[in-house]
Write a protein that holds these residues in place. Sequence first.
Motif, PDB file in Angstrom:
ATOM      1  N   ILE A 418      -1.910  13.025   2.667  1.00 45.50           N
ATOM      2  CA  ILE A 418      -2.805  12.724   1.237  1.00 45.50           C
ATOM      3  C   ILE A 418      -3.638  11.489   1.585  1.00 45.50           C
ATOM      4  O   ILE A 418      -3.444  10.584   1.979  1.00 45.50           O
ATOM      5  CB  ILE A 418      -1.779  12.242   0.295  1.00 45.50           C
ATOM      6  CG1 ILE A 418      -1.089  13.555  -0.116  1.00 45.50           C
ATOM      7  CG2 ILE A 418      -2.586  11.973  -0.913  1.00 45.50           C
ATOM      8  CD1 ILE A 418       0.695  13.030  -0.397  1.00 45.50           C
ATOM      9  N   MET A 419      -4.988  11.979   1.195  1.00 42.81           N
ATOM     10  CA  MET A 419      -6.036  10.804   1.402  1.00 42.81           C
ATOM     11  C   MET A 419      -6.550  10.281   0.364  1.00 42.81           C
ATOM     12  O   MET A 419      -6.961  10.970  -0.619  1.00 42.81           O
ATOM     13  CB  MET A 419      -7.069  11.283   2.610  1.00 42.81           C
ATOM     14  CG  MET A 419      -7.733  10.393   3.410  1.00 42.81           C
ATOM     15  SD  MET A 419      -8.729  11.275   4.532  1.00 42.81           S
ATOM     16  CE  MET A 419     -10.066   9.951   4.883  1.00 42.81           C
ATOM     17  N   SER A 420      -6.726   9.045   0.199  1.00 40.31           N
ATOM     18  CA  SER A 420      -7.137   8.214  -0.930  1.00 40.31           C
ATOM     19  C   SER A 420      -8.699   8.541  -0.975  1.00 40.31           C
ATOM     20  O   SER A 420      -9.553   9.020  -0.040  1.00 40.31           O
ATOM     21  CB  SER A 420      -7.116   6.742  -0.842  1.00 40.31           C
ATOM     22  OG  SER A 420      -7.988   6.152  -0.096  1.00 40.31           O
ATOM     23  N   GLN A 421      -9.308   7.979  -2.103  1.00 42.52           N
ATOM     24  CA  GLN A 421     -10.752   8.132  -2.514  1.00 42.52           C
ATOM     25  C   GLN A 421     -11.348   6.900  -1.600  1.00 42.52           C
ATOM     26  O   GLN A 421     -10.542   6.302  -1.221  1.00 42.52           O
ATOM     27  CB  GLN A 421     -10.985   8.033  -3.918  1.00 42.52           C
ATOM     28  CG  GLN A 421     -10.829   6.681  -4.268  1.00 42.52           C
ATOM     29  CD  GLN A 421      -9.378   6.334  -4.810  1.00 42.52           C
ATOM     30  OE1 GLN A 421      -8.511   6.865  -4.473  1.00 42.52           O
ATOM     31  NE2 GLN A 421      -9.230   5.474  -6.068  1.00 42.52           N
ATOM     32  N   HIS A 422     -12.671   6.982  -1.188  1.00 38.34           N
ATOM     33  CA  HIS A 422     -13.472   5.911  -0.718  1.00 38.34           C
ATOM     34  C   HIS A 422     -13.185   4.830  -1.533  1.00 38.34           C
ATOM     35  O   HIS A 422     -13.271   4.858  -2.634  1.00 38.34           O
ATOM     36  CB  HIS A 422     -15.040   6.315  -0.644  1.00 38.34           C
ATOM     37  CG  HIS A 422     -15.655   5.262  -0.529  1.00 38.34           C
ATOM     38  ND1 HIS A 422     -16.140   4.766   0.789  1.00 38.34           N
ATOM     39  CD2 HIS A 422     -16.363   4.386  -1.421  1.00 38.34           C
ATOM     40  CE1 HIS A 422     -17.162   3.941   0.695  1.00 38.34           C
ATOM     41  NE2 HIS A 422     -17.095   3.637  -0.428  1.00 38.34           N
TER      42      HIS A 422
END
Length: 756
Positions: A418-422
Amino acid sequence: MKIAQRIHISGVVQGVGFRPFVFRLAIRWKLSGWVRNGESGVEIHAEGDAAAVKQFVQELTKHPPASAKITKLVINDAAIQGASDFEILESTRHDRPTVQIPADLTVCSACLSEMFEPVNRRYLYPYINCTDCGPRYTVIKGLPYDRPYTTMHAWPMCLACSTEYYSPADRRFHAQPTACPECGPHYYLRWWEGEIHSDEKAIKKTADLLRSGHIVAIKGIGGYHLACDAENEKVVWELRRRKLRDAKPFALMVKDIETARTLIDISAEEEKLLTSSARPIVLARAHRQLSGVAPDNSDLGVMLPYTPLHHLLFHFDAPQVLVMTSANRSSEPIIYKDEEAIKGLEGIADAWLIGERPIARRVDDSVVRVSSFGNIVLRRARGYAPLPVAHLPSNRPILALGSDLKNTVALVVNGQAIMSQHLGDLMKYEAYMSFEQTVRDLLSMYDVQLKETIVAYDLHPDYRSTTFAHSLEAYQHIGIQHHRAHVATVLAERNAFEKQVVGVAFDGTGFGDDGAIWGGELFVGSIVKGFERCGHLRYAMLPGGDAAARVPLQALAGFFGDVPDLAINVGKRLSLPERFFTAVKMVEKRLRTFPTTSVGRLFDAAAALLGFTDAISFEGQAAIWLEHLARTAPLEKVYPFPWNRKELDYRPLLKEMVEDRLNGIDVAIIARAFHRSVAEGVFKSVRSLGATYGINTVVLSGGVFQNSLLLSDLKELFLGSDMTVWIGKEVPPNDGGISLGQAALVAATHLKAKTL
Ligand code: ZN
Ligand code: ZN
Ligand code: FE
């Protein structure tokens, strides 16, 4: 014959109208049983006629709700419970949630038509939403996704709303953020004459203010925007002056796609992106210049309205082209709290359109462009985050902390990355705060314990993310070299862990194995086997270290390293500022001078030689300036940029550029030739390594590959070869993608350790 089945569905199945969809389907097939949200997705108990259950399952997988994404479906036979009807049960929460947090969704057409229907009870209501649309990640405070765990918990539903919420046939059945003018939050306007507390009047007045050349801070889904009339040159420059923003382009929001067409060229792919449910800012070629919006840039960043409020603003005749830039001072991250918007934008905004619904976390607009190799996500945030970007082979949780610039973090839980937002530049206090909050949020939402987690971090000893990594009491800490992470990112997204590739990582800055500043690296290997550095840009000297990244003239002095006499001569003939000569002396005496292989700095040096003699005011500015200069000229020549089996030698390239420059050749022609020369350098070196190692796939990663002219040149060159080119899909080529690559390399190490 009556049967019962227990169905388990994983993927993006919460917050996208899945349970109501299941319910309606069950009713249609006259089944009894139940559906509920669990931590690992949606669980269904369905019983009824065998044929009906079969049909039910088929439809379930064939036509799920538009925003749902089923990744796994497990069906088991179950004992018949004999229930008489089908119901939706309360959510359960017993072990680690593996369900995915949905991204924010743009307002749907059904809600829009209701909003403009005078007899509808949500007529002109800016917070209208349903199970198919509305905020998700920006209102979620915890899992499972249910109203008590959202920022809407402060607004108890009125009778009408709760009737809809509990009616399975309704399109707001279990729509967590549902509300109406009776029971829900409202917008109000704060301006110099006081406050206006009526949605309609506040929004109307905002549109008036925008029309009359004022700057208004407007609360959106993931933060505040500063808005003004983009066609009013005076107010646009005034916004730049107040924001202390010299040159960085402003994003635009336009009324509709037709208005967008008056500004930019829109291909079929670009139209698809603009109207996609993520509604990103799309960077595309401008055919109309708007003074002050994107100086020295032949592209414009344009997005379509994505919240009900945006549609209302245009409905009330706001200017059809609005500047909609993240509200902040200079390069701080987007402001998302009301008090901070009021205090922090004092002297910048003339008025504030404030919505009462709190924003759980800041999420910027995403930025995407279409390139010769497909879409390139330049900033992955609203509409995309925090959806998973890859499956990684790890049973142990991994927390990857990314890089300090354009930071994102990635959490691997149950094999999903899962990748966070910028999150931005961690040197900025607010961005750093968001970084820590995001780490805490992800760990707690997915119920991950640090002591069982491997933490991955960048090898740069001075990065704040590195220091933070060491402060965590984790199962293990693993440092990952920056450019290897860049290459691994692209492979992880494609599930290619054992694929042998030539990996090209070109960017501005990354800490190398030898302690030098790398940024022009060629690797051979795979995620599982690791990447061996098989070549790089010839080392140059960088006077002043970090300062050289802000002053292209200093980079130019550094690339002249071996030939100070030539440097002085060029400097004199081009009347370069004093700063250049000082830098040349520093290089000569090796004073505060650092070795680098950074291709980002090579672009800076080229820009400085061709006329970009100021300091930059945002990352990548000189390279962007150079690209846009190059796009104005035809391709007339190619400079030599030889590959000697180990090094790409920039000296012949620079020498010929200097000659052309001193001979008065048009700088645009030189810039154009420079791009092609770099592309040929990449092509030659990759072909050579490919032949040596018997590899026919190349990965291009790193911030330099955001350059669409460079990519189109590479496309042309590789087209005639037998090599396949891979670039990122949904993960940025810049440092926004580092966290995924770190996680992938750690997952591979873990995998290896286990199998040995
Ligand atoms: Zn809707
Ligand atoms: Zn209501
Ligand atoms: Fe990088």
